[in-house]
Write an enzyme that holds these catalytic residues in place. Structure first.
Site, short mmCIF file in Angstrom:
data_model
loop_
_atom_site.label_atom_id
_atom_site.label_comp_id
_atom_site.label_asym_id
_atom_site.label_seq_id
_atom_site.Cartn_x
_atom_site.Cartn_y
_atom_site.Cartn_z
N HIS A 260 1.01 -0.98 -0.24
CA HIS A 260 0.22 0.28 0.22
C HIS A 260 0.63 1.24 0.22
O HIS A 260 2.15 1.50 0.97
CB HIS A 260 -1.34 0.09 1.04
CG HIS A 260 -1.94 0.86 0.99
ND1 HIS A 260 -2.26 2.38 1.72
CD2 HIS A 260 -3.16 0.58 0.85
CE1 HIS A 260 -3.25 2.99 1.03
NE2 HIS A 260 -3.82 2.14 0.48
N GLU A 318 -7.50 -5.07 -0.24
CA GLU A 318 -8.78 -6.35 -1.09
C GLU A 318 -8.11 -7.07 -0.87
O GLU A 318 -9.08 -7.93 -1.91
CB GLU A 318 -7.87 -5.55 -2.43
CG GLU A 318 -7.22 -4.55 -3.10
CD GLU A 318 -8.86 -4.28 -3.05
OE1 GLU A 318 -9.47 -4.25 -2.68
OE2 GLU A 318 -8.80 -2.76 -4.15
C1 LIG Z 1 -0.44 -0.42 -3.87
C2 LIG Z 1 0.38 -0.77 -4.77
C3 LIG Z 1 -0.05 0.28 -6.04
C4 LIG Z 1 1.52 0.81 -4.16
O1 LIG Z 1 2.40 0.68 -4.95
P1 LIG Z 1 3.59 2.07 -4.36
O2 LIG Z 1 3.36 2.31 -3.38
O3 LIG Z 1 3.34 3.13 -5.72
O4 LIG Z 1 5.06 1.13 -3.79
P2 LIG Z 1 6.52 0.78 -5.40
O5 LIG Z 1 5.50 0.75 -6.46
O6 LIG Z 1 6.91 1.60 -5.24
O7 LIG Z 1 7.17 -0.81 -4.26
C5 LIG Z 1 7.84 -0.72 -3.96
C6 LIG Z 1 8.48 -1.86 -3.99
O8 LIG Z 1 7.84 -3.21 -4.03
C7 LIG Z 1 7.43 -4.09 -4.64
N1 LIG Z 1 5.84 -4.10 -4.50
C8 LIG Z 1 4.49 -3.62 -4.22
N2 LIG Z 1 3.46 -3.71 -3.72
C9 LIG Z 1 3.81 -5.08 -4.47
C10 LIG Z 1 3.25 -6.64 -4.42
N3 LIG Z 1 2.62 -6.16 -4.45
N4 LIG Z 1 3.55 -7.71 -4.43
C11 LIG Z 1 4.98 -7.78 -4.45
N5 LIG Z 1 6.12 -7.05 -4.83
C12 LIG Z 1 5.23 -5.41 -4.93
C13 LIG Z 1 7.72 -2.98 -5.47
O9 LIG Z 1 8.01 -4.51 -6.63
C14 LIG Z 1 8.43 -2.57 -5.24
O10 LIG Z 1 9.57 -3.62 -5.44
P3 LIG Z 1 11.50 -2.84 -5.86
O11 LIG Z 1 11.93 -1.74 -5.00
O12 LIG Z 1 11.95 -4.10 -6.54
O13 LIG Z 1 11.32 -1.89 -7.51
C15 LIG Z 1 1.58 -1.79 -5.08
O14 LIG Z 1 1.58 -2.09 -3.31
C16 LIG Z 1 0.40 -2.93 -5.31
O15 LIG Z 1 0.66 -3.00 -6.33
N6 LIG Z 1 -0.23 -3.66 -4.77
C17 LIG Z 1 -0.06 -4.88 -5.30
C18 LIG Z 1 -1.88 -4.55 -6.20
C19 LIG Z 1 -2.87 -4.64 -5.35
O16 LIG Z 1 -3.45 -4.81 -4.25
N7 LIG Z 1 -3.99 -3.38 -5.34
C20 LIG Z 1 -4.79 -3.28 -4.22
C21 LIG Z 1 -4.03 -1.43 -3.06
S1 LIG Z 1 -6.10 -1.61 -1.73
#
Ligand SMILES: CC(C)(COP(=O)(O)OP(=O)(O)OC[C@H]1O[C@@H](n2cnc3c(N)ncnc32)[C@H](O)[C@@H]1OP(=O)(O)O)[C@@H](O)C(=O)NCCC(=O)NCCS
Length: 383
Positions: A260, A318
């Protein structure tokens, strides 16, 4: 020095009294109440009213609100025609919600009235109409007759009733109310921000909510619970979890339902919905899916810590959304549309809050392009 902050992470874009997300403490307050006070007790209508009016409704006010919801639940023929055309193309439900939201201005006899009272009328109309849009389209697509709405049942029971045409189990209705309350509002999330940006141009609330549905649809926001449940089903039994999840992480996939932008500890909404799903499955006498999900979650958290050390990836809303919505009988395709049915309460409240103290939301950008080009007539261009 560049002031660019990718994804506006940590940027404060509004002041709000609607909800407060503390990502380090893992706390969520909605209208001043801790989520855990509201989630098992309140209904959608009560919390929408709380956000709109900054207090819970009395019994008489709640009954009047339900009656007004009922007055907004008849679909115009033009919308039914649109849904029929969409059904012929098997258009996804969430796309029909987006299109349907835009059509709701058809019923507004005073589209130029910008008074607060009219904005409230529109907010109620939007909240009342969203479950009808989802249920009506599902039934049209399935070739089934529409079910007459009954707002007196309460928002969740009415939604399930319109979808199935059956009497609704009160435990299912309660679990769905808990879900709606849990997702009704959540700080400056992407769809809420979208709605506020649109509202800040002095556009209209139908446009703001339509844009918000578009933002909600993506898997980074509201599109995750379907894939989260698919993963649990694919894993099938606890002993498969390790290999399956390791495989996903080795392939660089993201685990849906984890991570998140704001929560760096466990999302409190996951707790509220884990509790609701545990009750739901225990009552149904088969806890196996709940137990499997618990075990998948434990393995996922362990492997996320191994593959992504220091990123503090925890369970988000989720994962258990999927379990609750599946438990009340909704197919995965309805997970994101049902999220919209709940979140529209928050979007409308944010639109009104934005209008109360409006300033055009217009951030800056950092230019990284060229400034040395000179015009070349089309006949002289070589590539
Ligand atoms: C919610 C979300 C978009 C937040 O993303 P964010 O704050 O932009 O985080 P980042 O994209 O900067 O991710 C940071 C790191 O964690 C990793 N990461 C984040 N969420 C992850 C997940 N669900 N599974 C695996 N790795 C994940 C990224 O690959 C990144 O790794 P890196 O540093 O090696 O590149 C992200 O956690 C995600 O895509 N989750 C899955 C989708 C989901 O559950 N969405 C509902 C949200 S309520």
């Amino acid at each position: 020095m560049s002031g660019y902050i990718p994804g506006l992470e940590g940027v404060v874009a509004a002041q709000t009294r609607l909800s407060h997300v503390d990502g380090e403490a893992g706390e969520l307050f909605i209208g001043g109440y801790p989520l855990m006070e509201l989630a098992p007790n309140a209904t959608f209508e009560e919390v929408a009213y709380l956000l709109w009016h900054d207090r819970l409704p009395t019994a008489a006010e709640l009954a009047a609100l339900r009656a007004r919801f009922g007055s907004h639940q008849e679909l115009p023929g033009a919308v039914v025609d649109l849904m029929t055309a969409a059904a012929a193309r098997n258009t996804p439900v969430i796309d029909v919600v987006r299109m349907g939201a835009a059509t709701l201005s058809l019923q507004d006899a005073e589209p130029l009235d910008e008074s607060l009272e009219r904005q409230m009328w529109r907010s109620e109309a939007l909240c009342a109409a969203f479950p009808v849009l989802v249920a009506a389209y599902c039934r049209i697509r399935a070739g089934e007759p529409l079910v007459t709405p009954d707002a007196a049942l309460g928002h969740a029971a009415n939604y399930l009733h319109m979808l199935t045409g059956q009497d609704v189990d009160p435990d299912f209705a309660r679990a769905l109310e808990t879900y709606f309350v849990t997702v009704l509002d959540h700080g400056m999330n992407a769809s809420t921000f979208t709605a506020r940006v649109i509202m800040s141009t002095n556009s209209d609330i139908y446009s703001a909510v339509t844009g918000a549905v578009g933002a909600l649809k993506g898997p980074a926001h509201g599109g995750a619970p379907g894939p989260a449940l698919d993963m649990v089903f694919e894993i099938g039994s606890p002993e498969n979890a390790e290999a399956n999840i390791r495989g996903r992480l080795e392939r660089g996939e993201r685990l849906m339902g984890f991570g998140h932008r704001v929560y760096k500890v466990r999302d409190p909404r996951a707790d509220a919905l884990a509790l609701a799903s545990e009750r739901l499955y225990a009552r149904a006498g088969d806890r196996s899916l709940y137990e499997l999900a618990r075990s998948v979650e434990t393995t996922a958290l362990r492997l996320l810590a191994e593959y992504k050390p220091g990123r503090r990836l925890q369970t988000n809303v989720e994962f258990y959304t999927a379990l609750v919505l599946h438990g009340v009988g909704l197919p995965t395709e309805l997970f994101t549309p049902t999220f919209a049915v709940g979140r529209v309460g928050g979007w409308t409240a944010h639109c009104i809050e934005q209008l109360r103290n409006n300033r055009l939301i217009r951030p800056a950008s950092e230019y990284v392009g060229r400034v040395d080009r000179a015009w070349v007539p089309v006949e002289d261009r070589t590539d």
